[in-house]
Design a protein around this motif. Sequence first.
Motif, PDB file in Angstrom:
ATOM      1  N   UNK A  88       0.842  -1.191   0.000  1.00 47.47           N
ATOM      2  CA  UNK A  88       0.000   0.000   0.000  1.00 47.47           C
ATOM      3  C   UNK A  88       0.886   1.254   0.000  1.00 47.47           C
ATOM      4  N   UNK A  89       0.303   2.415  -0.251  1.00 44.94           N
ATOM      5  CA  UNK A  89       1.078   3.655  -0.171  1.00 44.94           C
ATOM      6  C   UNK A  89       1.570   3.985   1.242  1.00 44.94           C
ATOM      7  N   UNK A  90       1.157   3.219   2.239  1.00 42.70           N
ATOM      8  CA  UNK A  90       1.659   3.416   3.599  1.00 42.70           C
ATOM      9  C   UNK A  90       2.978   2.691   3.834  1.00 42.70           C
ATOM     10  N   UNK A  91       3.397   1.873   2.875  1.00 45.01           N
ATOM     11  CA  UNK A  91       4.624   1.098   3.001  1.00 45.01           C
ATOM     12  C   UNK A  91       5.802   1.876   2.423  1.00 45.01           C
ATOM     13  N   UNK A  92       6.993   1.315   2.549  1.00 50.55           N
ATOM     14  CA  UNK A  92       8.174   1.916   1.933  1.00 50.55           C
ATOM     15  C   UNK A  92       9.057   0.825   1.352  1.00 50.55           C
ATOM     16  N   UNK A  93       9.926   1.237   0.427  1.00 45.34           N
ATOM     17  CA  UNK A  93      10.818   0.311  -0.265  1.00 45.34           C
ATOM     18  C   UNK A  93      12.252   0.689   0.082  1.00 45.34           C
ATOM     19  N   UNK A  94      13.050  -0.308   0.427  1.00 44.69           N
ATOM     20  CA  UNK A  94      14.480  -0.108   0.621  1.00 44.69           C
ATOM     21  C   UNK A  94      15.194  -0.706  -0.583  1.00 44.69           C
ATOM     22  N   UNK A  95      16.042   0.105  -1.211  1.00 43.79           N
ATOM     23  CA  UNK A  95      16.789  -0.324  -2.389  1.00 43.79           C
ATOM     24  C   UNK A  95      18.239   0.101  -2.191  1.00 43.79           C
ATOM     25  N   UNK A  96      19.096  -0.841  -1.874  1.00 42.48           N
ATOM     26  CA  UNK A  96      20.470  -0.504  -1.544  1.00 42.48           C
ATOM     27  C   UNK A  96      20.478   0.397  -0.320  1.00 42.48           C
ATOM     28  N   UNK A  97      21.087   1.563  -0.459  1.00 38.05           N
ATOM     29  CA  UNK A  97      21.135   2.522   0.646  1.00 38.05           C
ATOM     30  C   UNK A  97      20.000   3.541   0.568  1.00 38.05           C
ATOM     31  N   UNK A  98      19.117   3.372  -0.399  1.00 37.56           N
ATOM     32  CA  UNK A  98      18.034   4.332  -0.620  1.00 37.56           C
ATOM     33  C   UNK A  98      16.751   3.887   0.069  1.00 37.56           C
ATOM     34  N   UNK A  99      16.024   4.862   0.623  1.00 34.41           N
ATOM     35  CA  UNK A  99      14.706   4.619   1.201  1.00 34.41           C
ATOM     36  C   UNK A  99      13.698   5.341   0.331  1.00 34.41           C
ATOM     37  N   UNK A 100      12.700   4.602  -0.151  1.00 31.52           N
ATOM     38  CA  UNK A 100      11.716   5.134  -1.086  1.00 31.52           C
ATOM     39  C   UNK A 100      10.323   5.106  -0.459  1.00 31.52           C
ATOM     40  N   UNK A 101       9.701   6.261  -0.393  1.00 32.20           N
ATOM     41  CA  UNK A 101       8.328   6.386   0.094  1.00 32.20           C
ATOM     42  C   UNK A 101       7.388   6.019  -1.052  1.00 32.20           C
ATOM     43  N   UNK A 102       6.477   5.092  -0.820  1.00 30.60           N
ATOM     44  CA  UNK A 102       5.526   4.692  -1.854  1.00 30.60           C
ATOM     45  C   UNK A 102       4.426   5.743  -1.935  1.00 30.60           C
ATOM     46  N   UNK A 103       4.297   6.371  -3.099  1.00 32.28           N
ATOM     47  CA  UNK A 103       3.275   7.397  -3.311  1.00 32.28           C
ATOM     48  C   UNK A 103       1.998   6.811  -3.896  1.00 32.28           C
ATOM     49  N   UNK A 104       2.155   5.834  -4.798  1.00 31.47           N
ATOM     50  CA  UNK A 104       0.981   5.199  -5.397  1.00 31.47           C
ATOM     51  C   UNK A 104       1.317   3.783  -5.822  1.00 31.47           C
ATOM     52  N   UNK A 105       0.275   2.960  -5.869  1.00 24.89           N
ATOM     53  CA  UNK A 105       0.398   1.564  -6.306  1.00 24.89           C
ATOM     54  C   UNK A 105      -0.597   1.366  -7.437  1.00 24.89           C
ATOM     55  N   UNK A 106      -0.082   0.984  -8.620  1.00 26.75           N
ATOM     56  CA  UNK A 106      -0.929   0.844  -9.804  1.00 26.75           C
ATOM     57  C   UNK A 106      -0.793  -0.569 -10.354  1.00 26.75           C
ATOM     58  N   UNK A 107      -1.914  -1.209 -10.642  1.00 29.13           N
ATOM     59  CA  UNK A 107      -1.913  -2.502 -11.317  1.00 29.13           C
ATOM     60  C   UNK A 107      -1.585  -2.216 -12.784  1.00 29.13           C
ATOM     61  N   UNK A 108      -0.333  -2.415 -13.156  1.00 27.86           N
ATOM     62  CA  UNK A 108       0.206  -1.935 -14.426  1.00 27.86           C
ATOM     63  C   UNK A 108      -0.639  -2.299 -15.643  1.00 27.86           C
ATOM     64  N   UNK A 109      -1.015  -3.551 -15.767  1.00 29.23           N
ATOM     65  CA  UNK A 109      -1.781  -3.985 -16.941  1.00 29.23           C
ATOM     66  C   UNK A 109      -3.208  -4.378 -16.583  1.00 29.23           C
ATOM     67  N   UNK A 110      -3.621  -4.065 -15.348  1.00 29.14           N
ATOM     68  CA  UNK A 110      -4.948  -4.422 -14.846  1.00 29.14           C
ATOM     69  C   UNK A 110      -5.226  -5.914 -14.978  1.00 29.14           C
ATOM     70  N   UNK A 111      -4.165  -6.701 -14.732  1.00 27.58           N
ATOM     71  CA  UNK A 111      -4.287  -8.165 -14.795  1.00 27.58           C
ATOM     72  C   UNK A 111      -3.923  -8.819 -13.470  1.00 27.58           C
ATOM     73  N   UNK A 112      -3.580  -8.009 -12.467  1.00 29.53           N
ATOM     74  CA  UNK A 112      -3.205  -8.569 -11.177  1.00 29.53           C
ATOM     75  C   UNK A 112      -1.856  -9.252 -11.196  1.00 29.53           C
ATOM     76  N   UNK A 113      -0.972  -8.856 -12.125  1.00 28.53           N
ATOM     77  CA  UNK A 113       0.340  -9.505 -12.230  1.00 28.53           C
ATOM     78  C   UNK A 113       1.460  -8.565 -11.796  1.00 28.53           C
ATOM     79  N   UNK A 114       1.593  -7.433 -12.457  1.00 28.90           N
ATOM     80  CA  UNK A 114       2.655  -6.477 -12.159  1.00 28.90           C
ATOM     81  C   UNK A 114       2.085  -5.248 -11.454  1.00 28.90           C
ATOM     82  N   UNK A 115       2.799  -4.790 -10.432  1.00 34.28           N
ATOM     83  CA  UNK A 115       2.440  -3.556  -9.752  1.00 34.28           C
ATOM     84  C   UNK A 115       3.498  -2.510 -10.051  1.00 34.28           C
ATOM     85  N   UNK A 116       3.054  -1.314 -10.339  1.00 35.42           N
ATOM     86  CA  UNK A 116       3.932  -0.185 -10.602  1.00 35.42           C
ATOM     87  C   UNK A 116       3.852   0.726  -9.380  1.00 35.42           C
TER      88      UNK A 116
END
Length: 105
Positions: free
Chosen positions: A70-98
């Motif tokens: 959810x947008x309340x979560x965050x992503x850690x990538x290497x030394x970077x901390x990323x605040x999730x602003x939005x979650x989009x079902x990329x192809x509206x198929x329930x497979x990939x999230x952007x």
Amino acid sequence: MLGAGKLNKRVTIQRQAATQDAAGEVVPGWALLLAVWANVKTLSGGELVNARATEERAKVVVTIRNTDITPNDRVLYGTRTLEVLSVIDKYEEGIDLLLTCAEVN
């Protein structure tokens, strides 16, 4: 669907969780939700203008397989901390999230 070979970066997803400090006080914190393979792309200056970004924080797009995030979560990538602003079902198929993210300073 994004090919599995494009998901070549390991990221950690964290969720807000209450913890206790040494004095027993409840304090906000973060707990591991899961670690997944992802495609990570930092938007260039031109892409930021096109996206009408008004903040100076780096904008990052993270693509992952569908999971409970959810947008309340965050992503850690290497030394970077990323605040999730939005979650989009990329192809509206329930497979990939952007995940549209902003780097936390």
